[in-house]
Design a protein around this motif. Sequence first.
Motif, PDB file in Angstrom:
ATOM      1  N   VAL A 120       0.838  -1.205   0.000  1.00 48.14           N
ATOM      2  CA  VAL A 120       0.000   0.000   0.000  1.00 48.14           C
ATOM      3  C   VAL A 120       0.868   1.249   0.000  1.00 48.14           C
ATOM      4  O   VAL A 120       0.580   2.232  -0.707  1.00 48.14           O
ATOM      5  CB  VAL A 120      -0.949  -0.017   1.216  1.00 48.14           C
ATOM      6  CG1 VAL A 120      -1.649   1.321   1.367  1.00 48.14           C
ATOM      7  CG2 VAL A 120      -1.977  -1.123   1.060  1.00 48.14           C
ATOM      8  N   SER A 121       1.953   1.233   0.782  1.00 55.61           N
ATOM      9  CA  SER A 121       2.837   2.395   0.836  1.00 55.61           C
ATOM     10  C   SER A 121       3.497   2.664  -0.507  1.00 55.61           C
ATOM     11  O   SER A 121       3.555   3.815  -0.968  1.00 55.61           O
ATOM     12  CB  SER A 121       3.902   2.181   1.920  1.00 55.61           C
ATOM     13  OG  SER A 121       4.819   3.250   1.947  1.00 55.61           O
ATOM     14  N   ARG A 122       3.969   1.622  -1.180  1.00 56.06           N
ATOM     15  CA  ARG A 122       4.637   1.814  -2.473  1.00 56.06           C
ATOM     16  C   ARG A 122       3.658   2.256  -3.548  1.00 56.06           C
ATOM     17  O   ARG A 122       3.969   3.132  -4.374  1.00 56.06           O
ATOM     18  CB  ARG A 122       5.324   0.508  -2.895  1.00 56.06           C
ATOM     19  CG  ARG A 122       6.452   0.069  -1.973  1.00 56.06           C
ATOM     20  CD  ARG A 122       7.619   1.065  -1.979  1.00 56.06           C
ATOM     21  NE  ARG A 122       8.144   1.241  -3.304  1.00 56.06           N
ATOM     22  CZ  ARG A 122       9.037   0.430  -3.881  1.00 56.06           C
ATOM     23  NH1 ARG A 122       9.479  -0.627  -3.197  1.00 56.06           N
ATOM     24  NH2 ARG A 122       9.476   0.655  -5.083  1.00 56.06           N
ATOM     25  N   LEU A 123       2.459   1.694  -3.580  1.00 59.25           N
ATOM     26  CA  LEU A 123       1.472   2.094  -4.575  1.00 59.25           C
ATOM     27  C   LEU A 123       0.985   3.520  -4.333  1.00 59.25           C
ATOM     28  O   LEU A 123       0.763   4.282  -5.290  1.00 59.25           O
ATOM     29  CB  LEU A 123       0.288   1.130  -4.558  1.00 59.25           C
ATOM     30  CG  LEU A 123       0.549  -0.281  -5.077  1.00 59.25           C
ATOM     31  CD1 LEU A 123      -0.691  -1.143  -4.931  1.00 59.25           C
ATOM     32  CD2 LEU A 123       1.015  -0.267  -6.522  1.00 59.25           C
ATOM     33  N   SER A 124       0.818   3.903  -3.083  1.00 56.37           N
ATOM     34  CA  SER A 124       0.386   5.271  -2.780  1.00 56.37           C
ATOM     35  C   SER A 124       1.465   6.276  -3.165  1.00 56.37           C
ATOM     36  O   SER A 124       1.155   7.367  -3.650  1.00 56.37           O
ATOM     37  CB  SER A 124       0.046   5.391  -1.289  1.00 56.37           C
ATOM     38  OG  SER A 124      -1.014   4.510  -0.934  1.00 56.37           O
ATOM     39  N   ALA A 125       2.739   5.925  -2.963  1.00 56.71           N
ATOM     40  CA  ALA A 125       3.828   6.821  -3.362  1.00 56.71           C
ATOM     41  C   ALA A 125       3.884   7.002  -4.875  1.00 56.71           C
ATOM     42  O   ALA A 125       4.341   8.045  -5.361  1.00 56.71           O
ATOM     43  CB  ALA A 125       5.162   6.287  -2.845  1.00 56.71           C
ATOM     44  N   ALA A 126       3.409   6.005  -5.636  1.00 54.23           N
ATOM     45  CA  ALA A 126       3.363   6.098  -7.093  1.00 54.23           C
ATOM     46  C   ALA A 126       2.047   6.674  -7.600  1.00 54.23           C
ATOM     47  O   ALA A 126       1.750   6.585  -8.787  1.00 54.23           O
ATOM     48  CB  ALA A 126       3.584   4.722  -7.718  1.00 54.23           C
ATOM     49  N   LEU A 147      -0.934   5.638  -7.088  1.00 53.98           N
ATOM     50  CA  LEU A 147      -1.850   4.574  -7.470  1.00 53.98           C
ATOM     51  C   LEU A 147      -2.606   4.149  -6.204  1.00 53.98           C
ATOM     52  O   LEU A 147      -2.426   3.046  -5.704  1.00 53.98           O
ATOM     53  CB  LEU A 147      -1.101   3.383  -8.072  1.00 53.98           C
ATOM     54  CG  LEU A 147      -0.331   3.667  -9.364  1.00 53.98           C
ATOM     55  CD1 LEU A 147       0.586   2.516  -9.699  1.00 53.98           C
ATOM     56  CD2 LEU A 147      -1.292   3.925 -10.510  1.00 53.98           C
ATOM     57  N   GLY A 148      -3.417   5.056  -5.694  1.00 54.02           N
ATOM     58  CA  GLY A 148      -4.068   4.888  -4.402  1.00 54.02           C
ATOM     59  C   GLY A 148      -4.568   3.480  -4.145  1.00 54.02           C
ATOM     60  O   GLY A 148      -5.319   2.918  -4.935  1.00 54.02           O
ATOM     61  N   ALA A 149      -4.137   2.887  -3.025  1.00 51.53           N
ATOM     62  CA  ALA A 149      -4.509   1.517  -2.680  1.00 51.53           C
ATOM     63  C   ALA A 149      -4.871   1.461  -1.207  1.00 51.53           C
ATOM     64  O   ALA A 149      -4.514   2.339  -0.422  1.00 51.53           O
ATOM     65  CB  ALA A 149      -3.367   0.560  -2.998  1.00 51.53           C
ATOM     66  N   HIS A 150      -5.582   0.421  -0.839  1.00 47.69           N
ATOM     67  CA  HIS A 150      -5.904   0.189   0.561  1.00 47.69           C
ATOM     68  C   HIS A 150      -5.959  -1.315   0.786  1.00 47.69           C
ATOM     69  O   HIS A 150      -6.166  -2.100  -0.153  1.00 47.69           O
ATOM     70  CB  HIS A 150      -7.240   0.838   0.948  1.00 47.69           C
ATOM     71  CG  HIS A 150      -8.411   0.300   0.190  1.00 47.69           C
ATOM     72  ND1 HIS A 150      -9.171  -0.761   0.627  1.00 47.69           N
ATOM     73  CD2 HIS A 150      -8.956   0.667  -1.003  1.00 47.69           C
ATOM     74  CE1 HIS A 150     -10.127  -1.020  -0.250  1.00 47.69           C
ATOM     75  NE2 HIS A 150     -10.022  -0.174  -1.248  1.00 47.69           N
ATOM     76  N   LYS A 151      -5.732  -1.725   2.022  1.00 47.15           N
ATOM     77  CA  LYS A 151      -5.702  -3.147   2.344  1.00 47.15           C
ATOM     78  C   LYS A 151      -7.061  -3.595   2.868  1.00 47.15           C
ATOM     79  O   LYS A 151      -7.789  -2.821   3.496  1.00 47.15           O
ATOM     80  CB  LYS A 151      -4.603  -3.445   3.362  1.00 47.15           C
ATOM     81  CG  LYS A 151      -4.743  -2.716   4.684  1.00 47.15           C
ATOM     82  CD  LYS A 151      -3.587  -3.066   5.597  1.00 47.15           C
ATOM     83  CE  LYS A 151      -3.760  -2.404   6.965  1.00 47.15           C
ATOM     84  NZ  LYS A 151      -2.666  -2.750   7.882  1.00 47.15           N
ATOM     85  N   VAL A 152      -7.379  -4.860   2.606  1.00 48.67           N
ATOM     86  CA  VAL A 152      -8.646  -5.461   3.013  1.00 48.67           C
ATOM     87  C   VAL A 152      -8.321  -6.768   3.718  1.00 48.67           C
ATOM     88  O   VAL A 152      -7.571  -7.598   3.194  1.00 48.67           O
ATOM     89  CB  VAL A 152      -9.561  -5.721   1.794  1.00 48.67           C
ATOM     90  CG1 VAL A 152     -10.867  -6.344   2.240  1.00 48.67           C
ATOM     91  CG2 VAL A 152      -9.798  -4.440   1.015  1.00 48.67           C
ATOM     92  N   GLN A 153      -8.886  -6.949   4.908  1.00 51.29           N
ATOM     93  CA  GLN A 153      -8.632  -8.176   5.662  1.00 51.29           C
ATOM     94  C   GLN A 153      -9.516  -9.305   5.153  1.00 51.29           C
ATOM     95  O   GLN A 153     -10.724  -9.144   4.966  1.00 51.29           O
ATOM     96  CB  GLN A 153      -8.870  -7.958   7.147  1.00 51.29           C
ATOM     97  CG  GLN A 153      -8.369  -9.108   8.018  1.00 51.29           C
ATOM     98  CD  GLN A 153      -8.383  -8.782   9.490  1.00 51.29           C
ATOM     99  OE1 GLN A 153      -9.065  -7.862   9.917  1.00 51.29           O
ATOM    100  NE2 GLN A 153      -7.616  -9.517  10.276  1.00 51.29           N
ATOM    101  N   GLN A 154      -8.897 -10.454   4.919  1.00 50.21           N
ATOM    102  CA  GLN A 154      -9.619 -11.620   4.432  1.00 50.21           C
ATOM    103  C   GLN A 154     -10.266 -12.368   5.588  1.00 50.21           C
ATOM    104  O   GLN A 154      -9.999 -12.102   6.767  1.00 50.21           O
ATOM    105  CB  GLN A 154      -8.665 -12.538   3.653  1.00 50.21           C
ATOM    106  CG  GLN A 154      -7.997 -11.858   2.479  1.00 50.21           C
ATOM    107  CD  GLN A 154      -6.965 -12.757   1.810  1.00 50.21           C
ATOM    108  OE1 GLN A 154      -6.460 -12.438   0.747  1.00 50.21           O
ATOM    109  NE2 GLN A 154      -6.605 -13.872   2.440  1.00 50.21           N
ATOM    110  N   SER A 155     -11.116 -13.317   5.261  1.00 50.23           N
ATOM    111  CA  SER A 155     -11.805 -14.087   6.292  1.00 50.23           C
ATOM    112  C   SER A 155     -10.857 -14.961   7.104  1.00 50.23           C
ATOM    113  O   SER A 155     -11.140 -15.295   8.250  1.00 50.23           O
ATOM    114  CB  SER A 155     -12.884 -14.958   5.645  1.00 50.23           C
ATOM    115  OG  SER A 155     -12.311 -15.837   4.683  1.00 50.23           O
ATOM    116  N   ASP A 156      -9.691 -15.344   6.518  1.00 51.99           N
ATOM    117  CA  ASP A 156      -8.738 -16.190   7.235  1.00 51.99           C
ATOM    118  C   ASP A 156      -7.737 -15.386   8.055  1.00 51.99           C
ATOM    119  O   ASP A 156      -6.787 -15.944   8.599  1.00 51.99           O
ATOM    120  CB  ASP A 156      -7.993 -17.091   6.243  1.00 51.99           C
ATOM    121  CG  ASP A 156      -7.249 -16.296   5.178  1.00 51.99           C
ATOM    122  OD1 ASP A 156      -7.378 -15.054   5.159  1.00 51.99           O
ATOM    123  OD2 ASP A 156      -6.544 -16.913   4.364  1.00 51.99           O
ATOM    124  N   GLY A 157      -7.906 -14.051   8.103  1.00 52.01           N
ATOM    125  CA  GLY A 157      -7.015 -13.228   8.893  1.00 52.01           C
ATOM    126  C   GLY A 157      -5.866 -12.620   8.118  1.00 52.01           C
ATOM    127  O   GLY A 157      -5.197 -11.706   8.621  1.00 52.01           O
TER     128      GLY A 157
END
Length: 259
Positions: free
Chosen positions: A30-36, A38-48
């Motif tokens: 997320v940090s590398r994509l945002s610096a480029a 290319l706005g990104a965000h993380k999503v937690q999966q059902s398995d953690g």
Amino acid sequence: MVLIFVAALAAGCDEQIVHDLSENDANRVVSRLSAADLGAHKVQQSDGRWAVAVRQEAIVPALSFLESNRVLIARPSGGAKSGIVPSREEQWFRYERAMAQTIEESLGALSGVLEARVHLNLPETDPLFGTRKEAVGSGSVLLLIDSRYSAANGEVAALVAGAAGIPVAQVTVLKSAASPPPVAARPAEKTSEGEALEAASQQPIGAAKPAGGSGLNMPVTIGLAAAVGVAGVVLLSRLRQPRRQPFAFRRLDRHDNDE
């Protein structure tokens, strides 16, 4: 409630591009994509575990950026599988590979290093007396770097030589520059009505208007045309109405009053 609905709607328009990441890896992506940009965000999966999502129009640039900049590195395995009791050569190979991976992690902490690969050929040690053979070891380093990298080859060679216990002169350093990150295309900014009128008023009289449009934007032009059309219809309906005869006042004579 409205903000929650808008946030959920915006999240539904995003697409997950990488999955099954640890939280540290997801934060790094997320940090590398945002610096480029290319706005990104993380999503937690059902398995953690975690996934990373981007806007639909940024999927291809984001995947290209992750690939060209080695953001997610697949570490190779320790080599071919050995038998139940590994031979002395297999044990020495594992030792060299473990030492190389430790140095790779240290080089990866340098600013601007996207990926580091280290190959070591260490002098073997006599298993009985614990003394090394007369052969001198060597090392090779391959660095994939970007514009942030500033370390000199001698500094990298000194780090590898000190960690592996071989002469600095026997360490070869090769650098390769990564391609610049792609920039996602942004939608054109809309000009407000006030800005368009102000820009039109600042143009000199008789100046040529830019090709492909007039001084006013499309909504203002449509509104003016509609107003003119309504005024024309009202005027036409008034003209078609029959004229009323004017009321005439009749003067009473004295003869009429006498009656």
